[in-house]
Design an enzyme around this catalytic site. Structure first.
Site, short mmCIF file in Angstrom:
data_model
loop_
_atom_site.label_atom_id
_atom_site.label_comp_id
_atom_site.label_asym_id
_atom_site.label_seq_id
_atom_site.Cartn_x
_atom_site.Cartn_y
_atom_site.Cartn_z
N LYS A 92 -32.11 -52.50 17.08
CA LYS A 92 -32.58 -52.71 15.81
C LYS A 92 -31.65 -52.81 14.69
O LYS A 92 -31.92 -52.90 13.43
CB LYS A 92 -33.56 -51.53 15.20
CG LYS A 92 -34.75 -51.63 16.22
CD LYS A 92 -35.77 -50.40 15.49
CE LYS A 92 -35.19 -48.98 15.91
NZ LYS A 92 -36.41 -48.00 15.64
N LYS A 97 -50.05 -47.90 35.29
CA LYS A 97 -49.89 -46.49 35.61
C LYS A 97 -50.39 -45.49 34.71
O LYS A 97 -50.31 -45.75 33.29
CB LYS A 97 -48.21 -45.98 35.92
CG LYS A 97 -48.22 -44.62 36.03
CD LYS A 97 -46.49 -44.26 36.25
CE LYS A 97 -46.29 -42.78 36.46
NZ LYS A 97 -45.56 -42.19 35.82
N LYS A 148 -49.71 -41.27 29.10
CA LYS A 148 -50.14 -41.07 27.74
C LYS A 148 -49.63 -42.08 26.70
O LYS A 148 -50.43 -42.62 25.98
CB LYS A 148 -49.58 -39.48 27.02
CG LYS A 148 -50.57 -38.97 26.21
CD LYS A 148 -50.25 -37.43 25.95
CE LYS A 148 -50.66 -36.95 24.75
NZ LYS A 148 -50.14 -35.99 23.96
#
Ligand code: TRP
Length: 331
Positions: free
Chosen positions: A119, A200, A203
């Site tokens: 970045k 998979k 979260k």
């Protein structure tokens, strides 16, 4: 004497089916053969979670989740990391034996630096010292309890190797096996639990089936599983269907064979397959959910369980610290 199995559980909040099969069940299996010491890594949580309400409830939810899934606090020493001041004392002692270069090589830190570089940011932007020194705290968690094996996912293997390195540096310095160097028990054989989208279950992919959702929400979530556009009458391949892969985790052999037969015969739509899946998941999870709700309804009782675990843990911890301090000349 039985060998010691130890693992740390990050307070991530709502547990899902991937955690249940990937981490909870295998660790509870190991607890049958080993002296198990399992703890909620709440100071690890602080590195990434700065909202106090969120962290506080996550700690309780995760602890309640493991208890509801069958962790027996009589046979497993179950505690919060934050209740064991010796963890932090040992961390400081281990710091003196840990080269900064070792921490520079940690995957999690390297990934953060790489992302910053891409970045165009400062390489260490957003990296706090808790994150940077995380492997030392984790080594202390492990070494403090003379752990033989540490059940973890593949992503944690490097951390266990670092704990080994650090223990060995200490031992080399004092010329004896003062600290036990741990082994990782990697859960490779555990089935990968597919998420709603076939990747998979995780979260971070936002594709999870929660463990303790109310029945209605559980059903809704299962109905959201992504399927292909095959028509009802078409024969279907069970092994490439995440509905079937999930079904296998919850169904008996006979049930699996029967559903596979219906897939191959054609005439069964995805909606029906999802209903079958819901039925077997709900059958297994209903008692677990009830147990979870009961535990969460009495937080003081939950805290007492963790406190009793901490008392037992501190006896072991104190002995390790005493041994190390004596060897180090700080006694
Ligand atoms: N780092 C582990 C994870 O991300 C959690 C953890 C903290 C842990 N301390 C530990 C695991 C000690 C094993 C042993 O899941």
């Amino acid at each position: 004497m039985k060998k010691v199995s130890l693992t740390g559980i990050k307070p991530t909040g709502d547990l899902h089916i991937g955690n249940y099969f990937g981490a909870i069940k295998p660790a509870l299996e190991l607890a049958k053969e080993y002296d198990a010491r399992y703890f909620i890594a709440d100071y690890h949580g602080l590195n990434v979670m700065k909202n106090p309400v969120e962290l506080n409830t996550s700690i309780r939810k995760v602890a309640a989740g493991w208890l509801a899934s069958g962790l027996d606090p009589q046979s497993v020493i179950f505690y919060r990391q934050s209740s064991i001041p010796e963890v932090f004392e040992l961390t400081t002692m281990l710091m003196a034996f840990t080269s900064k270069g070792l921490m520079n090589r940690a995957h999690a830190y390297k990934a953060a630096v790489q992302e910053n570089n891409e970045k165009g940011d400062d390489p260490d932007a957003g990296v706090n010292m808790g994150l940077f020194t995380y492997p030392v705290l984790m080594a202390a968690d492990i070494i403090l309890f003379d752990s033989d094996v540490v059940p973890v996912g593949k992503d944690q293997v490097q951390h266990i190797e670092m704990a080994q390195d650090i223990a060995q540096s200490v031992n080399a310095n004092y010329g004896k096996e003062l600290l036990k160097a741990p082994q990782a028990a990697v859960r490779e054989t555990v089935a990968v639990v597919p998420g709603l989208d076939g990747r998979k279950m995780s979260k971070s992919y936002n594709n999870v089936i929660p463990l303790f959702a109310p029945e209605k929400d559980l059903r809704k979530t299962i109905m959201r599983i992504v399927t292909n556009s095959q028509a009802v009458e078409e024969p279907k391949d069970p092994d490439s269907s995440q509905i079937f892969l999930l079904y296998k985790l919850f169904a008996s052999h006979d049930e699996q064979a029967a559903l596979a037969g219906r897939y191959r015969a054609g005439g069964m739509g995805w909606g029906e397959a999802k209903e079958e899946l819901f039925r077997v998941i709900n059958r297994e999870l209903t008692p677990v959910r009830e147990q979870y709700d009961a535990i969460m309804a009495d937080i003081p009782a939950l805290d007492r369980i963790l406190e009793r675990g901490a008392e037992k843990a501190r006896h072991i911890a104190a002995a390790t610290i005493k041994r190390f301090r004596k060897a180090a000349g700080i006694d």
